[in-house]
Design a protein around this motif. Structure first.
Motif, PDB file in Angstrom:
ATOM      1  N   ALA B  36      51.865  51.199  54.423  1.00 29.32           N
ATOM      2  CA  ALA B  36      52.443  51.387  53.083  1.00 29.32           C
ATOM      3  C   ALA B  36      53.018  50.078  52.558  1.00 29.32           C
ATOM      4  O   ALA B  36      52.825  49.722  51.388  1.00 29.32           O
ATOM      5  CB  ALA B  36      53.522  52.470  53.131  1.00 29.32           C
ATOM      6  N   PHE B  39      50.305  47.728  51.513  1.00 27.63           N
ATOM      7  CA  PHE B  39      49.755  48.169  50.224  1.00 27.63           C
ATOM      8  C   PHE B  39      50.668  47.733  49.077  1.00 27.63           C
ATOM      9  O   PHE B  39      50.205  47.180  48.075  1.00 27.63           O
ATOM     10  CB  PHE B  39      49.575  49.686  50.216  1.00 27.63           C
ATOM     11  N   LEU B  42      50.415  44.096  48.239  1.00 28.25           N
ATOM     12  CA  LEU B  42      49.088  43.558  47.902  1.00 28.25           C
ATOM     13  C   LEU B  42      49.110  42.641  46.668  1.00 28.25           C
ATOM     14  O   LEU B  42      48.520  41.555  46.711  1.00 28.25           O
ATOM     15  CB  LEU B  42      48.084  44.702  47.672  1.00 28.25           C
ATOM     16  N   PRO B  43      49.802  43.024  45.576  1.00 28.63           N
ATOM     17  CA  PRO B  43      49.780  42.110  44.423  1.00 28.63           C
ATOM     18  C   PRO B  43      50.400  40.751  44.742  1.00 28.63           C
ATOM     19  O   PRO B  43      49.885  39.715  44.305  1.00 28.63           O
ATOM     20  CB  PRO B  43      50.585  42.856  43.347  1.00 28.63           C
ATOM     21  N   LEU B  46      47.791  38.896  46.886  1.00 34.20           N
ATOM     22  CA  LEU B  46      46.662  38.443  46.072  1.00 34.20           C
ATOM     23  C   LEU B  46      47.080  37.273  45.191  1.00 34.20           C
ATOM     24  O   LEU B  46      46.314  36.323  45.000  1.00 34.20           O
ATOM     25  CB  LEU B  46      46.140  39.602  45.210  1.00 34.20           C
ATOM     26  N   TRP B  47      48.307  37.347  44.679  1.00 36.18           N
ATOM     27  CA  TRP B  47      48.803  36.232  43.859  1.00 36.18           C
ATOM     28  C   TRP B  47      48.904  34.960  44.698  1.00 36.18           C
ATOM     29  O   TRP B  47      48.498  33.876  44.262  1.00 36.18           O
ATOM     30  CB  TRP B  47      50.166  36.592  43.246  1.00 36.18           C
TER      31      TRP B  47
END
Lengths: 115, 130
Positions: B36, B39, B42-43, B46-47
């Motif tokens: 969790a 997840f 993740l942003p 990714l950034w």
């Protein structure tokens, strides 16, 4: 003894298989990634970009991202199903989860093919 | 007949502080919590990935963020979450094919998962972050 009729519904078998298939893809990629990083030892923008410039690593990284997002979808959906009982809120959370994950997939593609 | 069996009084023990979660149970809940958390972050990840690859300017800002002491601690925690999820996941794959299902083996494999994931976290974390 199982007396249910097992024809006509999937009983989550497809998701169960995909959860494990994506896990194996991610596990293999993790090992490849650590070996590549360990041998290249990227310490600058150029060498770091070089890691993902080759066709193999770019495609493998893309496969890894797709596996992460699909795997996350199944796992997070399971969490909503376990703890969130009101149907409306659960549906809303599932739709939100799927939406951000599809968005992340687009973002990941943009990152990988712009460099 | 069936209803009678269901209505039979059964002993209940839902006094949570007295229930001791066995090691495979602790492994299991950390597997879920780590999944969790990964997840939710993740942003951020990714950034970080994007800024590390895009240009010299974004690479510099990536460096600045990653060099921050607090961020290093968070990333070390995330690496542990990743390694735990990875090792516990392999254990689950083996359980799927009936390897290590007995209680003794299940407890032993849980210990191995904790040991290996912490060792991997230290090796990879120190290499990458410091």
């Amino acid at each position: 003894m199982v007396n249910r009729i097992l024809v006509g519904a999937h009983y989550g078998l497809k998701d169960w298989v995909i959860q494990r298939a994506t896990a194996i893809v991610m596990a293999v990629y993790t090992v490849i990634f650590l070996v590549v990083i360990g041998s290249v030892g990227p310490d600058s923008l150029e060498s770091w970009r070089g890691v993902f410039a080759g066709g193999f690593m770019r495609f493998a990284t893309f496969l890894f991202f797709v596996s992460v997002f699909y795997h996350a979808w199944i796992g997070i959906r399971d969490i909503w199903m376990d703890y969130i009982k009101p149907d409306g809120i659960r549906l809303l959370l599932m739709v939100a989860t799927a939406t951000v994950l599809v968005g992340y997939a687009g973002w990941a593609i943009r990152i990988l093919w712009r460099t | 007949m069936a209803e009678m069996a269901i209505k039979k009084k059964r002993p209940k023990n839902l006094d949570l502080p007295t229930i001791r979660l066995p090691l495979p149970g602790i492994l299991s809940i950390i597997h879920r919590i780590s999944g969790a958390a990964l997840f939710l972050l993740l942003p951020f990840l990714l950034w970080l990935f994007e800024s590390s690859l895009t240009s010299a300017e974004t690479f510099a800002s990536f460096k600045a963020v990653v060099d921050h002491g607090l961020v290093k601690i968070i990333l070390l925690g995330l690496i542990w979450f990743y390694m735990h999820h990875f090792c516990a996941g392999i254990r689950y794959l083996l359980l799927d094919v009936d390897i290590g299902v007995d209680l003794k083996e299940a407890i032993l494999s849980s210990k191995i998962v904790f040991g290996v994931s912490i060792a991997l976290t230290l090796i990879v974390g120190v290499q990458v972050l410091w």
